[in-house]
Design a protein around this motif. Structure first.
Motif, short mmCIF file in Angstrom:
data_model
loop_
_atom_site.label_atom_id
_atom_site.label_comp_id
_atom_site.label_asym_id
_atom_site.label_seq_id
_atom_site.Cartn_x
_atom_site.Cartn_y
_atom_site.Cartn_z
N LEU A 69 0.82 -1.21 0.00
CA LEU A 69 0.00 0.00 0.00
C LEU A 69 0.86 1.26 0.00
O LEU A 69 0.54 2.23 -0.70
CB LEU A 69 -0.96 0.00 1.19
CG LEU A 69 -2.11 -1.00 1.09
CD1 LEU A 69 -2.93 -0.99 2.38
CD2 LEU A 69 -3.00 -0.69 -0.10
N SER A 70 1.94 1.26 0.76
CA SER A 70 2.80 2.45 0.77
C SER A 70 3.48 2.62 -0.59
O SER A 70 3.67 3.75 -1.05
CB SER A 70 3.83 2.37 1.89
OG SER A 70 4.75 1.35 1.65
N GLU A 73 0.91 4.18 -2.80
CA GLU A 73 0.77 5.61 -2.47
C GLU A 73 1.91 6.40 -3.10
O GLU A 73 1.70 7.50 -3.62
CB GLU A 73 0.76 5.80 -0.96
CG GLU A 73 -0.52 5.37 -0.30
CD GLU A 73 -0.47 5.43 1.22
OE1 GLU A 73 0.57 5.88 1.77
OE2 GLU A 73 -1.44 5.03 1.86
N GLN A 74 3.11 5.85 -3.05
CA GLN A 74 4.25 6.52 -3.66
C GLN A 74 4.10 6.60 -5.18
O GLN A 74 4.44 7.61 -5.78
CB GLN A 74 5.56 5.81 -3.29
CG GLN A 74 6.79 6.54 -3.78
CD GLN A 74 6.91 7.92 -3.18
OE1 GLN A 74 6.73 8.09 -1.99
NE2 GLN A 74 7.20 8.90 -4.00
N ARG A 76 1.28 6.75 -6.82
CA ARG A 76 0.29 7.80 -7.09
C ARG A 76 0.91 9.19 -6.95
O ARG A 76 0.70 10.07 -7.78
CB ARG A 76 -0.91 7.66 -6.17
CG ARG A 76 -1.88 6.58 -6.60
CD ARG A 76 -3.18 6.66 -5.83
NE ARG A 76 -3.04 6.25 -4.45
CZ ARG A 76 -3.12 5.00 -4.02
NH1 ARG A 76 -3.37 4.04 -4.88
NH2 ARG A 76 -2.98 4.70 -2.75
N ALA A 77 1.68 9.39 -5.89
CA ALA A 77 2.33 10.69 -5.70
C ALA A 77 3.30 10.98 -6.84
O ALA A 77 3.34 12.11 -7.36
CB ALA A 77 3.06 10.72 -4.36
N GLU A 128 0.47 16.35 -4.90
CA GLU A 128 1.63 15.49 -4.67
C GLU A 128 2.26 15.81 -3.31
O GLU A 128 2.61 14.90 -2.55
CB GLU A 128 2.67 15.70 -5.77
CG GLU A 128 3.95 14.91 -5.55
CD GLU A 128 5.06 15.33 -6.49
OE1 GLU A 128 6.00 14.53 -6.66
OE2 GLU A 128 5.03 16.45 -7.02
N MET A 131 0.13 14.38 -0.53
CA MET A 131 0.27 12.93 -0.46
C MET A 131 1.59 12.54 0.18
O MET A 131 1.64 11.61 1.00
CB MET A 131 0.15 12.32 -1.86
CG MET A 131 -1.24 12.40 -2.43
SD MET A 131 -1.34 11.71 -4.09
CE MET A 131 -1.38 9.97 -3.68
N ASN A 132 2.65 13.23 -0.15
CA ASN A 132 3.96 12.93 0.45
C ASN A 132 3.96 13.25 1.94
O ASN A 132 4.53 12.51 2.73
CB ASN A 132 5.07 13.69 -0.27
CG ASN A 132 5.43 13.06 -1.60
OD1 ASN A 132 5.27 11.86 -1.80
ND2 ASN A 132 5.89 13.88 -2.53
N ALA A 135 2.09 10.49 3.65
CA ALA A 135 2.91 9.27 3.70
C ALA A 135 4.01 9.40 4.75
O ALA A 135 4.29 8.46 5.48
CB ALA A 135 3.51 8.98 2.33
N LYS A 138 2.66 8.93 8.24
CA LYS A 138 2.42 7.54 8.57
C LYS A 138 3.72 6.83 8.99
O LYS A 138 3.71 5.94 9.82
CB LYS A 138 1.81 6.79 7.38
CG LYS A 138 0.37 7.14 7.13
CD LYS A 138 -0.14 6.37 5.93
CE LYS A 138 -1.55 6.80 5.57
NZ LYS A 138 -2.03 6.08 4.39
#
Length: 144
Positions: A69-70, A73-74, A76-77, A128, A131-132, A135, A138
């Motif tokens: 998942l991470s 996410e990366q 997508r970013a 972006e 999102m970063n 992340a 987290k």
């Protein structure tokens, strides 16, 4: 006239890549490492269970899930960042094309399209960045 300009600005479409990029290879390696780590933990617990009492509840059950998942996410970013770079490149191309336009109306149109691409790039970079930041939040342990 505008169609010729659009063809000149956009140019040829890039060919599809046959091989994954180094960034994609790194992501795949990270996912495979997480799967290997979790598999090792499970087999280690199985081995311990044959010798003594062991519980699978002690295994971090979502190591692989969180890793994948991470990584997504990366991805997508990174996609937002890549799209922002493409928008900036198109903005630059339209601004350059505006310099070659003979009529003021055409020049103004090309500049407005360039400005629209630049605004779009800023919006993409803001997403972006958020999102970063999410992340990174987290990954950082909570402070006591």
């Amino acid at each position: 006239m505008l169609r010729q300009l659009a063809k000149r600005i956009v140019g040829q479409k890039p060919d599809a890549q046959d091989e994954p990029s180094p960034r994609d290879r790194e992501r795949v390696d990270r996912i495979l490492n997480k799967i290997s780590e979790e598999t090792f933990l499970v087999f280690d617990l199985l081995k311990d269970g044959m010798v003594k009492e062991a519980s699978f509840k002690t295994v971090e059950e979502s190591i692989t899930r969180r890793g994948i998942l991470s990584t997504f996410e990366q991805v997508r970013a990174d996609a937002y960042g890549d799209a922002a770079n493409i928008a900036r490149e198109n903005s630059r191309r339209f601004a350059q094309a505006a310099l070659d336009m003979p009529e003021p109306q055409q020049r103004q149109f090309a500049l407005s399209v360039a400005n629209a691409f630049e605004r779009f790039a800023k919006q993409l970079q803001a997403v972006e960045r958020k999102m970063n930041e999410a992340a990174n939040a987290k990954l950082m342990p909570p402070e006591n």
